[in-house]
Structures are given as C-alpha cells and as structure tokens.
Design a protein around this motif. Structure first.
Motif: not given
Ligand code: ADP
Ligand code: MG
Length: 393
Positions: A194-195, A227-235, A242-247, A347-350
């Motif tokens: 989302l970011v 839970f923030n714009e780095f861990n929410i993916m949007i198509d 939602i991604i990224d759950f270890p915490q 996060v850097t995103f490719y």
C-alpha cells in the motif's frame, strides 16, 4: 543481501553433511569447535577439514580462531540448508529474483517444477533487533538457545502457523505452502504494498475493509502489531492482502490495547495523509449504545476484547511453547518500541511482473530426502534425538 544459489548445484553430499554438522553444533556453541564438527560429520580420513575449506570458500561458514579453532554458519549457509531441504521435498526447484527486503527478512521468487511462482521469505532475525536487544537485555546473553539461528527459525515457524490458521479462517493472507528452518514458502501476492500506491479508486472502501480486518482479527483473538502500509498488499482490483505475522500477539497480551490502538492509528494516519480521508463519526446516525467505536470513530478494543474468539489459544497449542512466544515477542516488540512505532529499516520493493531469470537448482528431479539408510547417515541422525533437523544433502 545477495543470494547466490549457483554454488548450490555444485555442493556434494559431504558438503551438506558437514554444513549440517556445523548447524547441529550451533545448538550448544556460538562457534562450533572444528573437532566437534568433525565428530558429528564423521567423514573418514580427515575429510571434514577439506570440506570445511570448501564451505569457507563459498562463504557458507565463518571461521573463527580467536578462542579456539571453530566455525559457525553464515546466513547463506543456513539459507542453503533450508533451500536444499525444501527442494528435496519438491516444494520448489528454482530461485528467481529478490522481490522484497524487509527489516528482518529477504523475499525471493521461487518456482516449482510445474512453473508455479511462489514467494520465499528468509527470516533474518538479528540483522537489526538482535544487536539492540543484546546490548540492553543482558540476561538473554546467558541463554544458550538465544542466537539468530534459533530466533529466525522460531519467527518462521510462528509466521507459517499464523498464516495457515488465518487462511483457514478466511482472512486475506498468502497461502502458507511450507516451512523449513528460517524459511517460509507462501503464494506470491499479486499487487503492491500500500505504501507504493498513490491513488485509489475507492479509498473509503479500502479503508473500511482494512479497519474491518483489524477488528475481525481482534474478534478472533489476535492483534497484528505491525499493521501498516508496508504490510498490506493491494492489487489492481483494490483487493487487500495482509502479510508479515511473526510479531502478532493475543488480545490477552498485557499490552494488547496499546498494540491494537497503534495498528488502528497507523491506518487512520496513513489514509488521512495519503488519501485525505477525514474521520468523524456521524453522531446522528449512531445510537449511544454503539460502544464498538470511540468518539473519534476508532474501533474500541475494549468492546471487541470482551467477545474475542480463540484463535490465539488454538495457535498457542500449535507448536509454540509459551516460552517461545515470550522470547520472540520480547525481541520483536522490544525493538519496535525502542524506535517508536515503526521499524528503522524500511522495505524496499521490487515490483513484480513476469518473472525474470530463474536459477535452476538441480538438473534432475528432486532427489530422495536425506538422510538415507546409509549407516553413516544414521550416525548423524542419532547425534541429537530431541530435535532433529531435516538434513539437506
Ligand atoms: P519483513 O518482516 O521483513 O517486513 P515482509 O513479510 O513484510 O517482511 O516482506 C517484505 C516485503 O516483501 C513486503 O513489503 C512485500 O513487498 C514483499 N513480500 C512479502 N511477502 C510477499 C508475498 N507473499 N508476495 C509478494 N510480495 C511479498
Ligand atoms: Mg513487513
């Protein structure tokens, strides 16, 4: 970090045997005495030392002779062990490019034999947090199990279990495919974090959906905690994953309210800043008994918590001891809290489009899983019966 998997193709059974021996030794030693590696690997005629030199050349182990002649695994060495085990299981057979780098992970594309592209997350706990915790929480230094290998594995195990359980409860998360050591294999999410999204067709709807997810998670007994714009993916259809759950933590956690409010806050702030949404609840439209929301329109943790479900308890029973959970929680949350609410390294995103060159790991179909019936292998298996790793090789 570059993950050069080329060398994987050329490593022999003995190389993996010695690499696994170093891994086993690391349960009790930060630096594993060379003699112990030799004893565990059990190669004839001093073969272990020759293999160690080869592993060193490929940067799969690190040599340390400051106190005694010893070795430890590098991240790459640990990566190779996990990748080899998963390839042996037939989960995937080639590694593509890096699609993300988080604060505590590296994400790559991988492909299975039939060409399905999946995402591989290699946990790198310790890259940032370990140092921070190490310097401040002295008592952890005395713990034998407290090392990056152990913690990265724990983070992966936790992430896999949560992803699987959330998927089963129909939360929009990647499909949890498999897990080995510090490595989680999941479906590849189409879309972008989302970011990176500058415009939405329906920002209000997306916002409501995201807040709805925070609430539904809490109703199931869980809080995401990052839970923030780095861990929410949007198509492209504005579907959210939602991604990224270890915490993640349970709603019964002592700081649950704070984490819940922080997650909610992040979303409110982001949507306000990026999409200029303003939030106030229409007083006329809601009756006073609607205690599910605070006055400012934020969902009320207190009212959700009262009726929360039991997913947190189911998960607690699924492979994590309370102690594991405490340790990982302390590490992850301690670091986040010490830097304010958000991680320091972002996060850097490719962007992911059609997959580019994949490196095939092995020429032939995946071979049978090591260890074999070979008595030499059995010797290795019996080294530690309590916690046997899946041997690569
Ligand atoms: P970290 O815990 O290090 O923050 P994340 O799980 O958030 O790791 O992943 C980092 C980045 O990798 C994400 O922001 C995203 O861009 C990308 N990513 C992670 N998982 C997937 C996936 N399943 N599909 C596509 N991209 C992913
Ligand atoms: Mg993340």
């Amino acid at each position: 970090m570059k993950l050069d998997v080329d060398a994987l193709r050329y490593l022999s059974k003995e190389d993996f045997r010695v690499l696994t021996a170093v891994e086993m030794g690391m349960r009790n030693h930060e630096i594993v005495p060379a003699e112990l590696v030799e004893r565990i690997a059990g190669l004839k005629h001093g073969g272990t030392y020759k293999v160690l030199r080869n592993l060193l050349k490929h940067r799969l182990v690190h040599h340390d002779s400051s106190k005694y002649d010893g070795y430890r695994l590098t991240y790459l060495g640990y990566d190779f062990l996990a990748i080899k085990a998963l390839v042996n299981r037939g989960v995937f057979s080639s590694v593509g490019r890096q699609i993300g780098v988080g604060k505590e992970s590296d994400i790559f594309e991988v492909a299975s034999e039939d060409g399905t592209i999946l995402a591989m997350k290699l946990h790198r706990l310790g890259r940032v947090s370990f140092r921070a915790v190490k310097s401040k929480r002295d008592y952890l230094l005395h713990r034998r199990s407290y090392n990056w290998l152990f913690l990265s594995r724990l983070a992966a195990l936790k992430e896999f279990a949560f992803m699987k359980a959330l998927g089963e409860h129909e939360f929009p998360v990647p499909r949890a495919v498999d897990c080995n050591r510090h490595c989680v294999i999941m479906s590849l999410v189409q879309g972008y974090p989302l970011v990176q999204v500058k415009q939405l067709q329906n920002p209000n709807e997306v916002f409501e959906r995201i807040i709805g997810l925070i609430v539904r998670l809490a109703e199931h007994g869980l809080i995401h905690c990052d839970f923030n714009e780095f861990n929410i993916m949007i198509d492209d259809e504005e579907k959210v994953t939602i991604i990224d759950f270890p915490q993640m933590v349970s709603v019964s956690h002592r700081n649950a309210q704070m984490y819940f409010d922080r997650d909610t806050d992040c979303i409110f702030k982001f949507f306000n800043k990026r999409f200029h949404l303003s939030f106030h609840r229409d007083k006329e439209g809601c009756d006073d008994s609607d205690s599910n929301f605070e006055e400012d329109g934020r969902p009320s943790f207190w009212s959700i918590e009262k009726s929360a479900g039991f997913l947190d308890k189911e998960l607690a029973a699924s492979g994590f001891t309370r102690k594991d959970q405490d340790e990982i929680e302390m590490l992850l949350h301690f670091d986040r809290n010490s830097n304010g609410s958000s991680p320091t390294v972002r996060v850097t995103f490719y962007p992911s489009h059609a997959s580019s060159a994949l490196t095939w790991l092995f020429d032939s179909a995946p071979s049978a899983t090591f260890p074999s019936a070979d008595p030499e292998d059995r010797k290795l298996r019996h080294f530690d019966r309590t916690q046997e790793p899946e041997l690569a090789g």
